[in-house]
Design a protein around this motif. Sequence first.
Motif, short mmCIF file in Angstrom:
data_model
loop_
_atom_site.label_atom_id
_atom_site.label_comp_id
_atom_site.label_asym_id
_atom_site.label_seq_id
_atom_site.Cartn_x
_atom_site.Cartn_y
_atom_site.Cartn_z
N GLU A 26 0.98 -1.29 -0.01
CA GLU A 26 -0.12 0.14 0.02
C GLU A 26 0.82 1.28 0.03
N CYS A 27 0.47 2.30 -0.70
CA CYS A 27 1.25 3.39 -0.65
C CYS A 27 0.41 4.71 -0.78
N GLN A 28 0.94 5.85 -0.68
CA GLN A 28 0.27 7.03 -0.90
C GLN A 28 0.87 7.68 -2.13
N ILE A 29 2.02 7.27 -2.67
CA ILE A 29 2.53 8.15 -3.67
C ILE A 29 3.04 6.90 -4.89
N PHE A 30 2.67 7.24 -6.13
CA PHE A 30 3.22 6.29 -7.09
C PHE A 30 4.24 7.13 -7.97
N TRP A 31 5.19 6.58 -8.48
CA TRP A 31 6.36 7.24 -9.34
C TRP A 31 6.11 6.36 -10.53
N VAL A 32 5.58 7.07 -11.78
CA VAL A 32 5.59 6.31 -13.17
C VAL A 32 6.45 6.61 -14.14
N GLY A 33 7.57 5.67 -14.33
CA GLY A 33 8.52 6.12 -15.48
C GLY A 33 8.00 5.43 -16.81
N LEU A 34 8.79 5.58 -17.77
CA LEU A 34 8.27 5.13 -19.21
C LEU A 34 8.44 3.59 -19.36
N SER A 35 9.47 2.99 -19.13
CA SER A 35 9.96 1.57 -19.35
C SER A 35 10.86 1.03 -18.40
N SER A 109 -3.96 1.60 -4.50
CA SER A 109 -4.69 2.78 -4.04
C SER A 109 -3.87 4.15 -3.74
N PRO A 110 -2.89 4.52 -4.62
CA PRO A 110 -2.31 5.89 -4.07
C PRO A 110 -3.10 6.98 -4.11
N ARG A 111 -2.58 7.81 -3.37
CA ARG A 111 -3.49 9.26 -3.31
C ARG A 111 -2.81 10.25 -4.56
N ILE A 112 -1.50 10.09 -4.70
CA ILE A 112 -0.90 10.82 -5.65
C ILE A 112 -0.11 9.87 -6.65
N VAL A 113 -0.08 10.26 -8.17
CA VAL A 113 0.48 9.60 -9.03
C VAL A 113 1.57 10.53 -10.03
N PHE A 114 2.77 10.51 -9.58
CA PHE A 114 3.56 11.26 -10.44
C PHE A 114 3.75 10.58 -11.83
N LEU A 115 3.86 11.47 -12.89
CA LEU A 115 3.91 10.90 -14.32
C LEU A 115 5.17 11.54 -14.53
N LEU A 116 6.22 10.76 -15.08
CA LEU A 116 7.49 11.28 -15.34
C LEU A 116 7.61 11.39 -16.70
N GLY A 117 7.64 12.73 -17.09
CA GLY A 117 7.91 13.11 -18.48
C GLY A 117 6.90 13.16 -19.52
N GLU A 118 6.78 13.53 -20.66
CA GLU A 118 5.93 13.99 -21.52
C GLU A 118 5.44 12.58 -22.01
N LYS A 119 6.21 11.67 -22.25
CA LYS A 119 5.56 10.45 -22.97
C LYS A 119 4.77 9.70 -21.98
N VAL A 120 5.08 9.70 -20.69
CA VAL A 120 4.28 9.16 -19.74
C VAL A 120 2.71 9.85 -19.49
N TYR A 121 2.90 11.16 -19.50
CA TYR A 121 1.54 11.73 -19.21
C TYR A 121 0.75 11.79 -20.29
N SER A 122 1.44 11.97 -21.46
CA SER A 122 0.38 12.05 -22.44
C SER A 122 -0.37 10.56 -22.87
N SER A 123 0.35 9.55 -22.43
CA SER A 123 -0.10 8.48 -22.45
C SER A 123 -1.31 8.27 -21.34
N VAL A 124 -1.12 8.76 -20.29
CA VAL A 124 -2.15 8.87 -19.27
C VAL A 124 -3.42 9.62 -19.67
N GLU A 125 -3.06 10.88 -20.32
CA GLU A 125 -4.10 11.76 -20.66
C GLU A 125 -4.96 10.84 -21.66
#
Length: 182
Positions: A26-35, A109-125
């Motif tokens: 369980e965590c409060q924060i996720f860090w999401v990289g590309l690969s 169930s994180p509270r915050i998900v950090f999306l690292l860089g444009e390729k990651v956040y555009s995919s989530v978008e």
Amino acid sequence: MIEQIRKCQKCGLCFNQKPLLEGKKECQIFWVGLSAKIIKNEDEIPLSPDTNTGMLIQKIEQMLGEVDTYKTNLVKCVPLNEQNKLRYPNKKEIDSCFGNLKKEIKELSPRIVFLLGEKVYSSVENHFNIEFDKWDEFNYSYKEHEGIYYVPIHHPSYIYVYKRKKIEQYVDSIEKLVNSLL
């Protein structure tokens, strides 16, 4: 959930290397990289502190204190080119693996998900049908989606390579954001 992801063969990258995953917690924060990166031993985790990216993330985590975090990538396996060198994953590979990220988020169930860089956040978008505002310097904005704050930020490797003199500003801005959201 982790075992399901470990057995995933949707895109075939698993034949380069098994999915790189951190143990379930369980965590409060996720860090999401590309690969995933090429690992040297079975104990390695995504966004390892042995990398420039992981080192900066670790620095932020140390400033946050007792906040529980989890590190992952959009693409859990290693994309390699014909010379067996790391390459960016393509859209098909990202799309194939996106369901695994959704499973991780739902399960942990994180509270915050950090999306690292444009390729990651555009995919989530694209996959969540949300639109992020572009950041201004280190003033990061976020969107709430199904009770979770998604925060696109500069990739830590970009900061390390191109904005090294501003690492403290980067770290401080993320720390302040976390403290305001948790």
